[in-house]
Write an enzyme that holds these catalytic residues in place. Sequence first.
Site, mmCIF file in Angstrom:
data_model
loop_
_atom_site.group_PDB
_atom_site.id
_atom_site.type_symbol
_atom_site.label_atom_id
_atom_site.label_comp_id
_atom_site.label_asym_id
_atom_site.label_seq_id
_atom_site.Cartn_x
_atom_site.Cartn_y
_atom_site.Cartn_z
ATOM 1 N N PRO A 1 0.789 -1.240 0.000
ATOM 2 C CA PRO A 1 0.000 0.000 0.000
ATOM 3 C C PRO A 1 0.820 1.287 0.000
ATOM 4 C CG PRO A 1 0.008 -0.972 2.201
ATOM 5 C CD PRO A 1 0.724 -1.932 1.309
ATOM 6 N N ASP B 1 3.994 -5.467 -13.597
ATOM 7 C CA ASP B 1 4.761 -6.521 -12.944
ATOM 8 C C ASP B 1 6.248 -6.127 -13.026
ATOM 9 O OD1 ASP B 1 6.257 -8.781 -12.365
ATOM 10 O OD2 ASP B 1 4.768 -10.147 -13.217
ATOM 11 N N CYS C 1 7.826 -9.674 5.861
ATOM 12 C CA CYS C 1 7.243 -9.675 7.209
ATOM 13 C C CYS C 1 6.985 -11.136 7.585
ATOM 14 C CB CYS C 1 5.995 -8.812 7.301
ATOM 15 S SG CYS C 1 4.747 -9.202 6.085
HETATM 16 N N1 SAM Z 1 6.173 -2.415 0.435
HETATM 17 C C1 SAM Z 1 4.763 -2.337 0.764
HETATM 18 C C2 SAM Z 1 4.589 -1.387 1.932
HETATM 19 O O1 SAM Z 1 5.482 -1.230 2.731
HETATM 20 O O2 SAM Z 1 3.510 -0.780 2.021
HETATM 21 C C3 SAM Z 1 4.176 -3.701 1.047
HETATM 22 C C4 SAM Z 1 4.398 -4.658 -0.083
HETATM 23 S S1 SAM Z 1 3.484 -6.144 0.014
HETATM 24 C C5 SAM Z 1 4.384 -7.074 1.146
HETATM 25 C C6 SAM Z 1 3.877 -6.883 -1.495
HETATM 26 C C7 SAM Z 1 3.251 -6.167 -2.690
HETATM 27 O O3 SAM Z 1 3.965 -6.559 -3.849
HETATM 28 C C8 SAM Z 1 1.813 -6.564 -2.942
HETATM 29 O O4 SAM Z 1 1.020 -5.412 -3.066
HETATM 30 C C9 SAM Z 1 1.861 -7.341 -4.264
HETATM 31 O O5 SAM Z 1 0.702 -7.156 -5.052
HETATM 32 C C10 SAM Z 1 3.069 -6.713 -4.920
HETATM 33 N N2 SAM Z 1 3.753 -7.564 -5.922
HETATM 34 C C11 SAM Z 1 4.001 -8.881 -5.840
HETATM 35 N N3 SAM Z 1 4.676 -9.293 -6.935
HETATM 36 C C12 SAM Z 1 4.868 -8.202 -7.701
HETATM 37 C C13 SAM Z 1 5.501 -7.990 -8.962
HETATM 38 N N4 SAM Z 1 6.057 -9.009 -9.630
HETATM 39 N N5 SAM Z 1 5.534 -6.753 -9.474
HETATM 40 C C14 SAM Z 1 4.958 -5.722 -8.803
HETATM 41 N N6 SAM Z 1 4.327 -5.863 -7.611
HETATM 42 C C15 SAM Z 1 4.286 -7.084 -7.070
#
Ligand code: SAM
Length: 404
Positions: free
Chosen positions: A188, A238, A317
């Site tokens: 987010p 992505d 996390c």
């Molecule tokens: N860094 C964020 C924060 O501190 O608010 C939390 C990130 S959350 C753990 C992981 C996020 O990565 C998710 O929203 C997911 O949809 C996104 N995600 C996963 N694989 C991805 C990719 N290949 N490219 C872009 N976003 C990706």
Amino acid sequence: STLKYKPFILHILKKSKIMELEKKSKIPEPIFILMVHDLLFSKTKRIQSKQHAWKDAIIKNRPRLEAELARLKIKHAVKSLDELIEDDDTPVRWFRTNLIKTNTDSLLREFSHLRKVNSIDEITNTGVIYHDEFIPNLFGIHPREKLTSTDAYKQGRVIIQDRASCFPAQILNPIPGKDKVIDACAAPGNKTTHLASLLNNSKRSIVAFERDNKRIDTIKMMVERAGGLDCITIHHADFTSTRPQDFKEITGMLVDPSCSGSGIFGRAFDEQDSTIDEDEAREKLNERLVKLSSFQCTIVKHALSFPNVRKVVYSTCSIHDEENEGVVRQLIEDEEVKKQGWKVSKRENVLPTWSRRGHPEVFKGYENAKELAEGCVRSLPKVDGGIGFFAVCFERKLDGDDDD
Ligand code: SAM
């Protein structure tokens, strides 16, 4: 509310055998969960739906369900339902100054009614504030302290963010006017807006990627609220499909990919699906960890392939070795990664005064196993004042870089 009580609802469903008893009604499991929540855990103790065969089937079993709830309360030694989930709350509510909108001195004036304390152990009740010693501009207060109703919160001068979740941006420590960074997994947007704060909101200094259709709206909202619109460019894409050559200006990266979330309260309980036995649960978890760590390796490896990047901070996390030191080990053993000159940063460059470090046993066989583990930071859920977390930094020098 249903999600908060979900582990207890699943337990009651299992013990009451209601799903087997009502098999003929063909009620989907999520409906069972929602309706049992309404019946037992909601304020009105009534199912929020019109007359329906599913509703009747569940109400018919009310005495059985109530009996299981009573047993559950005895087992957990609680009188009220709230006490069941109190355990889910963070021991400390953390928030940081949003340097895009204010500074810490002005912010402290807004919170001058709170008495300053010197450690999180002193946050036993409302009325106090702790200025963190590890993350500049970060504060801890009692979770019951009213924060979300303050102007400082409503106007985006403070951002609620767990302490350990602030580690990655702090470790990357980008220099305003010099560094340009990518947040590879951004929504987010906690870490993205933290980066913006550290970069003094310098124009177009952050590129944030998010691939999820819904979460992209969340990050857009968060960036706007934090006032970081000039500084952050958001791509709904992505990250692994980007071409490194198109981002020659980028010098640093955060990679905080999807993980098991086992460091977050409540979810750890969730992992223990009460409808299967322990061995089966462990096997399921192992399968999931293999998939997750393979994806995590792929995405960090992609980050490490950008031509002018000197620092990549990887974080989760999760409390599982497989997603943490295990991923680091796989990466440092990778021939391409070695060829690109990447090393695990030493403790002196990664929050050196934070005492909880990585697990050396995962680096068994390496001469410098202890040093590698010392380069990683961990935090334990609750014990360390917030969520369970892991972070590590990969760094390298490129031709022409200073040797210091
Ligand atoms: N860094 C964020 C924060 O501190 O608010 C939390 C990130 S959350 C753990 C992981 C996020 O990565 C998710 O929203 C997911 O949809 C996104 N995600 C996963 N694989 C991805 C990719 N290949 N490219 C872009 N976003 C990706």
